[in-house]
Structures are given as structure tokens and as C-alpha cells.
Design an enzyme around this catalytic site. Structure first.
Site, PDB file in Angstrom:
ATOM      1  N   ASP A 190       0.822  -1.210   0.000  1.00 58.55           N
ATOM      2  CA  ASP A 190       0.000   0.000   0.000  1.00 58.55           C
ATOM      3  C   ASP A 190       0.862   1.268   0.000  1.00 58.55           C
ATOM      4  O   ASP A 190       0.712   2.145  -0.841  1.00 58.55           O
ATOM      5  CB  ASP A 190      -0.822  -0.022   1.307  1.00 58.55           C
ATOM      6  CG  ASP A 190      -2.268   0.350   1.090  1.00 58.55           C
ATOM      7  OD1 ASP A 190      -2.674   0.481  -0.061  1.00 58.55           O
ATOM      8  OD2 ASP A 190      -2.977   0.492   2.104  1.00 58.55           O
ATOM      9  N   HIS A 236     -19.366  -5.276   3.103  1.00 63.33           N
ATOM     10  CA  HIS A 236     -19.237  -4.176   2.137  1.00 63.33           C
ATOM     11  C   HIS A 236     -20.496  -3.964   1.306  1.00 63.33           C
ATOM     12  O   HIS A 236     -20.610  -2.968   0.610  1.00 63.33           O
ATOM     13  CB  HIS A 236     -18.049  -4.415   1.195  1.00 63.33           C
ATOM     14  CG  HIS A 236     -16.728  -4.301   1.893  1.00 63.33           C
ATOM     15  ND1 HIS A 236     -15.525  -4.477   1.248  1.00 63.33           N
ATOM     16  CD2 HIS A 236     -16.418  -4.047   3.194  1.00 63.33           C
ATOM     17  CE1 HIS A 236     -14.537  -4.328   2.119  1.00 63.33           C
ATOM     18  NE2 HIS A 236     -15.058  -4.066   3.306  1.00 63.33           N
ATOM     19  N   ASP A 275     -12.506   4.748  -4.417  1.00 66.97           N
ATOM     20  CA  ASP A 275     -13.013   3.386  -4.602  1.00 66.97           C
ATOM     21  C   ASP A 275     -13.896   3.261  -5.848  1.00 66.97           C
ATOM     22  O   ASP A 275     -14.299   2.144  -6.196  1.00 66.97           O
ATOM     23  CB  ASP A 275     -13.824   2.935  -3.377  1.00 66.97           C
ATOM     24  CG  ASP A 275     -12.924   2.510  -2.224  1.00 66.97           C
ATOM     25  OD1 ASP A 275     -11.817   2.017  -2.494  1.00 66.97           O
ATOM     26  OD2 ASP A 275     -13.329   2.681  -1.051  1.00 66.97           O
TER      27      ASP A 275
END
Ligand code: AMP
Ligand code: MG
Length: 328
Positions: free
Chosen positions: A49, A218, A274
Site C-alpha cells: 500500500d 461491504h 473506490d
């Protein structure tokens, strides 16, 4: 001025995504081979990341010094003395792609990321789908350029995604690229073999294939299942992590991407990084992207998409009929 394939924005963003994708895969391969880290240990995804964000931010800022970059990470934690081993690993990996980088430089590149949503800015998710990354499933590096609230460029690097559903033994790793008004394309992991992509032509709801998150928190899988029953969809849903879902919809392998807010966290607001890159790829391939109430996605209010509730993507043809069915 509109972007085209030779615009410096496109060339730089592609180079950055290709490098970051190679870095993430190297970490994943080292993890698989060495197994020095416990499965429950999140350090490989942390290293990937930070490394991915450092390299992409450095390359974008070097070419476009005035552009803001909205990105997920900052170096505060990484600079803590108890994280020095992680920082050393991040620096080692970044050095494999940008030689002679110091730890200080790596931290300063990570911190080029900010929260500032301006007239023209980049939105970056250095690793989207961290859980998929750790499981050895799908993840993506997602980079988008947003100008006056509209996404004008989107790139998704999906290092672990097959390039062709009919050839699952072939090489893995693909790149999706879309430019406003100029279509959507798929390339291999190195940026070669470019071809235009388009969404499925399915006109009958019962023939649709749904894609949804792997993680039950999610999205509301139960509501998705009820919707499938209502529309007489018999094919099972394809669960996949990350914005790779937008990629497989854009190339016609699935018809609908549902992301009804999970009842575990009903007030959850989506992050712009996202969805920015994925949404332009689906749209430029002929699809339609809204929230679950049919509203356009809002990339201009801040890092959170405050005006939206969930996400709904379709091949365009089926959008209205599915939105109607979602009103149940
Ligand atoms: P996916 O792989 O499609 O499930 O999406 C991964 C993304 O989901 C991560 O980047 C998170 O930012 C985001 N996320 C985290 N919690 C939630 C939630 N409760 N609802 C929707 N998305 C979430
Ligand atoms: Mg993400």
C-alpha cells in the site's frame, strides 16, 4: 482540452500504474515464497500500500507539480520508531523500481497525497481490495483524474485478473484505461496488446449476471439475492474484490454490479478513490453508473461521496428496469 492516448497525463498515469502493479505483485510473490509472515499479519499489504502510493504520487507530482492527489495513506504511522522495519521494507521495494530512494523520500512521496478535492485533482487507491490481496484473490491499483467534478481519465491495474475469460490458463494481469469521450480499453500488465472493450448486450434481465463484493460487510448480499430472484436471474453471482468488478463488467463478462449498503453499516459513505477510475471505465465501455437510487455519482464534494447511497452499475440497457426492481 480533451485528453487523448498520447496526452502526458495518460502516459504518466499508465507508467505509474504499471510500476505500482509490478511492485505489488513482487511483494505478493515474495510473501508466497518466503512465508515469513503470518497469514493474519497485515504487513505485506501495508508495505505494498505504502510502496504503491509513494511511487505513483512521486511520478504524478514530478510531471504535474500543480495537481493535487487525493490518496488513502499518509506516512504518520510509518514514521513511528516501532514501524522502522516496515519502512525499511517499503524503501527496499521502492528502490527496486526507483533506485537510490531514501526512506525520507519515500515518506515525503506518500505525503504528497492529501484530502484536497480541487478543480483538477487525482484520486488514488494504491491497493483497492486489501482483503483480496491478502487472500491471493483480486485487488486493483486505481488512479483517476477528476476535472471540475467529472472523471476524465481512469486506470485500473488488476495484477491478478485473467485477461480473457475463455483462456483462464493464460497470463494474468491486466490494465483498464478509459478517457472521457474516447472509449475504454484493456491492455496486458505491461501496457501492450491494447484493445477496445464494451459491455454486454444483454437485454433480458433474467439473463444478467450479477457481480458483488466478496466481503459481506461491504454490501447487502441478501438484498442482491432477493433482487436476483425478483428478476428471475438463475446464474450465480460472481463475488470479486476491488474495482476489478468494474473491469469485468466493462468487458462484458458480467451485466450488473450491485453494491447496496450493508445493513451492518447502513450509513457508510463510499470513498471517491473506490469508484472514480472504475466508473469511467464502465461508462466508456457503454455501461451506466449511478447509486442505488439512480443518482449520478458525486466526485466533487470531498473524499466521501456524501450525496450517494451505494453503487449500481449496468450495461446501460438494463439500468432502468433494475433500478425499478431495487425500489422493492
Ligand atoms: P470491495 O472489494 O468491492 O468489497 O471494496 C473494497 C472497498 O470497500 C475498500 O476499499 C473500502 O474502502 C470499502 N469499504 C469498507 N467498508 C465498507 C462498507 N461498510 N461498505 C462499503 N464499502 C466499504
Ligand atoms: Mg479501496
Amino acid at each position: 482540452m480533451d485528453l487523448d492516448q498520447n496526452s502526458p497525463e495518460v502516459v504518466t498515469a499508465l507508467q505509474a500504474a504499471i510500476k505500482a502493479s509490478a511492485l505489488c505483485e513482487k511483494i505478493r510473490m515474495d510473501l508466497a515464497a518466503g512465508a515469513t509472515l503470518l497469514k493474519s499479519d497485515r504487513s505485506p499489504v501495508t508495505i505494498a500500500d505504502f510502496g504503491s502510493q509513494a511511487m505513483i504520487c512521486k511520478m504524478i507530482r514530478q510531471k504535474f507539480p500543480h495537481d493535487a492527489i487525493v490518496a488513502e495513506e499518509d506516512s504518520k504511522e510509518l514514521r513511528r520508531p516501532d514501524c522502522s522495519r516496515i519502512l525499511d521494507r517499503v524503501t527496499d521495494y521502492v528502490n527496486a523500481f526507483i533506485p537510490n530512494s531514501s526512506s525520507e523520500e519515500v515518506c515525503s512521496w506518500i505525503d504528497l497525497g492529501s484530502n484536497s478535492v480541487t478543480d483538477r485533482f487525482w484520486a488514488l487507491d494504491p491497493i483497492d481490495g486489501t482483503k483480496g490481496f491478502l487472500r491471493g484473490d483480486q485487488y486493483a491499483i486505481a488512479l483517476a483524474l477528476i476535472e471540475r467534478g467529472r472523471v476524465t481519465l481512469g486506470i485500473l491495474a488488476c495484477p491478478n485478473l485473467y485477461t480473457d475469460i475463455h483462456h483462464l490458463t493464460g497470463e494474468k494481469g491486466c490494465l483498464f484505461l478509459a478517457l472521457k469521450g474516447r472509449g475504454a480499453f484493456q491492455m496486458d500488465r505491461r501496457g501492450a496488446d491494447k484493445r477496445p472493450i464494451c459491455v454486454s448486450k444483454a437485454e433480458i434481465p433474467s439473463e444478467a449476471i450479477i457481480t458483488e463484493s466478496v466481503e459481506p460487510d461491504h454490501a447487502d448480499h441478501l438484498t442482491h439475492q432477493r433482487l436476483a430472484e425478483k428478476l428471475n436471474i438463475s446464474k450465480p453471482s460472481l463475488r470479486m474484490d476491488s474495482q476489478a468488478k468494474y473491469g469485468i463488467l466493462a468487458r462484458g463478462e458480467v451485466t450488473l454490479y450491485l453494491r447496496v449498503p450493508s445493513s451492518a453499516e447502513p450509513g457508510y459513505k463510499e470513498n471517491i478513490w473506490d469508484h472514480a477510475a472504475g466508473s469511467i471505465i464502465a461508462e466508456e465501455a457503454g455501461g451506466r453508473v449511478t447509486d442505488v437510487l439512480g443518482r449520478p455519482l458525486d466526485f466533487s464534494s470531498g473524499i466521501k461521496m456524501e450525496k450517494n447511497q451505494g453503487i449500481f452499475v449496468s450495461n446501460g440497457i438494463l439500468h432502468e428496469v433494475v433500478l425499478k426492481a431495487l425500489e422493492m
